[in-house]
Design an enzyme around this catalytic site. Structure first.
Site, short mmCIF file in Angstrom:
data_model
loop_
_atom_site.label_atom_id
_atom_site.label_comp_id
_atom_site.label_asym_id
_atom_site.label_seq_id
_atom_site.Cartn_x
_atom_site.Cartn_y
_atom_site.Cartn_z
CE LYS A 5 3.51 -2.53 -4.37
NZ LYS A 5 2.95 -2.20 -3.05
N GLY B 116 -4.14 -4.86 -4.54
CA GLY B 116 -5.14 -3.92 -5.06
C GLY B 116 -4.41 -2.66 -5.46
CG HIS B 117 -1.18 -2.47 -7.80
ND1 HIS B 117 -0.33 -3.19 -8.59
CD2 HIS B 117 -0.69 -2.57 -6.54
CE1 HIS B 117 0.63 -3.71 -7.83
NE2 HIS B 117 0.42 -3.35 -6.60
CG ASP C 163 -1.79 -1.21 1.32
OD1 ASP C 163 -2.23 -1.71 0.27
OD2 ASP C 163 -2.01 -1.69 2.45
CD GLN D 76 1.03 -8.84 -2.15
OE1 GLN D 76 1.83 -9.50 -2.78
NE2 GLN D 76 -0.23 -8.74 -2.55
P1 IMP Z 1 -2.52 -12.75 2.31
O1 IMP Z 1 -1.57 -12.30 1.27
O2 IMP Z 1 -3.96 -12.54 1.92
O3 IMP Z 1 -2.25 -14.15 2.76
O4 IMP Z 1 -2.32 -11.82 3.61
C1 IMP Z 1 -1.13 -11.89 4.42
C2 IMP Z 1 -0.77 -10.51 4.97
O5 IMP Z 1 -0.38 -9.68 3.90
C3 IMP Z 1 -1.93 -9.80 5.66
O6 IMP Z 1 -1.41 -9.00 6.70
C4 IMP Z 1 -2.48 -8.91 4.56
O7 IMP Z 1 -3.17 -7.79 5.09
C5 IMP Z 1 -1.21 -8.51 3.86
N1 IMP Z 1 -1.39 -8.15 2.45
C6 IMP Z 1 -1.59 -8.99 1.42
N2 IMP Z 1 -1.70 -8.31 0.27
C7 IMP Z 1 -1.55 -7.01 0.57
C8 IMP Z 1 -1.52 -5.80 -0.22
O8 IMP Z 1 -1.65 -5.80 -1.44
N3 IMP Z 1 -1.34 -4.64 0.49
C9 IMP Z 1 -1.15 -4.63 1.83
N4 IMP Z 1 -1.16 -5.71 2.59
C10 IMP Z 1 -1.35 -6.90 1.97
#
Ligand code: IMP
Length: 431
Positions: free
Chosen positions: A16, A40-41, A13, A224
């Site tokens: 990017k 989520g871009h 977040d 991420q």
């Molecule tokens: P997962 O990728 O859904 O398994 O989530 C694992 C961790 O990564 C959690 O803390 C999510 O909130 C975080 N996370 C996953 N994708 C994103 C992203 O695109 N932005 C911010 N945090 C993310």
């Protein structure tokens, strides 16, 4: 090889999406190399807001080839929907390429993600996006995953899906006391999605390598951030892929040197969603204010983000581990109106001063050491600044301070969500 890699230097977040969109028009090929629908871009063009989950942001530029690499995990039904929504907006999708080696996220992955999260409580809950990301990557590593290319032959796909589903249903019903998932709806819906996505499916490693060999400009798009990297982040509060620049080679099927110049994106403060250590977190009114001014709510799940001050020991670790050559600093404007800004310049870890550190220790062991900087003025049109000198002196001082402390140039400053709101101190993106 004229290539550039863009990665998040914090917990995702960082902005990017906007940065990638501002740069993608200069590339010939844009490649996603890890992650899936958890990303989520957000991209704002004119009055239209686009949120991308798996499709690379470069798709908004005609002529740019957009690749979903083998390191990604793809919910084919969700991707079919994302593609249809883009097509309805008149976007040409013939330039989209999907790796036959990317793994498919199935409904049982989402169900298991949700079941595991619900079974956990308090600090043991990771706070995942519940998109099935962890269970899908776990199946890949356990060699029971099903890849996009496996959908090509219905008989083989059917046999594999039955085998895997039997195992997942045993876990879901006996361990988590949930209902078993039915085979036929999953099988039929996936084949329907396959028919829609089939024209996009290629060997993307070959495509990207040939593009590099032909001297085309390739932009690797990270999702991420390094602190969510499964190896180098704040484990276990991470995602399940390699979100660092090291993920490019494995996730796109290119040699390590193909990563090219690495540009790290960081906010002028820190946020994270989900659980896990966050040394500079503000759990008070200042944090609420940052959340409100920075519009800090997740693009994928809508969850409020945890907010805190800029954390330089964490960023020095991120710069070192990603090999960032330059930084894009985003959302400076959200700091306007704070009387004074605090920046963590070091940690005391078990009483020992650390300038570079991955904050994956239990929170009680880390104490951030702060310095204060003058606050940024309110009522300034930050997004309207055409060049660095247009920014107020207090904002320029924050940028210079970050550069000095990290030893890396802040080559770009993002001043708002719009594509044009980017001050370029280094005009040339590709060498
Ligand atoms: P997962 O990728 O859904 O398994 O989530 C694992 C961790 O990564 C959690 O803390 C999510 O909130 C975080 N996370 C996953 N994708 C994103 C992203 O695109 N932005 C911010 N945090 C993310």
């Amino acid at each position: 090889m004229p290539s550039v890699t863009i990665v998040g230097l914090q917990w995702g977040d960082e902005g990017k999406g906007k940065v990638l969109d501002a740069f993608a028009g200069e590339a010939d090929v844009v490649v996603r190399f890890q992650g899936g629908g958890n990303a989520g871009h957000t991209v704002v063009v004119g009055d239209t807001k686009h949120v991308f989950h798996v499709v690379p942001t470069g798709i908004l530029y005609p002529g740019v080839t957009c690749v979903i690499g083998n390191g990604c995990v793809v919910d084919v039904v969700a991707l079919q929907e994302e593609v249809s929504a883009l097509a309805e907006r008149g976007i040409d999708l013939s330039r989209l390429k999907l790796s036959s080696r990317a793994h498919v996220v199935f409904p049982y992955h989402r169900e298991l993600d949700e079941a595991r999260e619900s079974a956990r409580s308090g600090a043991s809950r990771i706070g995942t996006t519940k998109r099935g990301i962890g269970p899908c990557y776990a199946d890949k590593a356990s060699r029971v995953g099903i890849r996009v290319g496996d959908l090509r032959d219905p008989a083989t796909f059917s046999a594999r899906l039955r085998r895997v589903l039997d195992e997942k249903n045993a876990i879901l019903t006996q361990l988590y006391r949930r209902r078993a998932l039915e085979f036929t709806p999953i099988y039929e819906r996936c084949l329907e999605a396959w028919e829609a996505l089939r024209p996009f499916v290629v060997d993307t490693s070959e495509l990207v390598n040939e593009a590099l060999e032909a001297g085309r400009r390739v932009l690797f798009e990270g999702a991420q951030g390094i602190m969510l990297d499964v190896d180098h982040g704040t484990y276990p509060y991470v995602t399940s892929s390699h979100a660092s620049s090291a993920g490019v080679s494995a996730g796109a099927g290119v040699p390590p040197a193909a990563t090219g110049k690495v540009i790290g994106v960081s906010k002028a403060y820190t946020t994270r969603v989900g659980s896990g250590p966050f040394p500079t977190e503000l759990e008070d009114e200042a944090g609420d204010r940052l959340r409100e001014f920075g519009r800090e709510f997740g693009a994928t799940t809508g969850r409020p983000r945890r907010c805190g001050w800029l954390d330089l020991p964490q960023l020095r670790y991120a710069v070192r581990t990603t090999g960032a050559d330059a930084i894009v600093l985003t959302k400076l404007d959200a700091l306007a109106g704070f009387g004074a800004l605090r920046v963590a310049t070091a940690y005391a870890v078990d009483g020992e001063r650390r300038r570079v550190h991955c904050p994956d220790d239990p929170p009680a062991r880390i104490r951030p050491i702060y310095e204060e900087l003058p606050g940024l003025p309110e009522g300034v049109d930050y997004a309207g600044a055409e060049c660095f000198e247009d920014l107020p002196p207090e904002a320029r001082e924050v940028v210079s301070f970050v550069e000095r402390e990290l030893g890396v140039p802040v080559a770009y400053v993002s001043t708002g969500p719009q594509r044009r709101a980017l001050i370029r101190r280094e005009p040339q993106l590709f060498a």
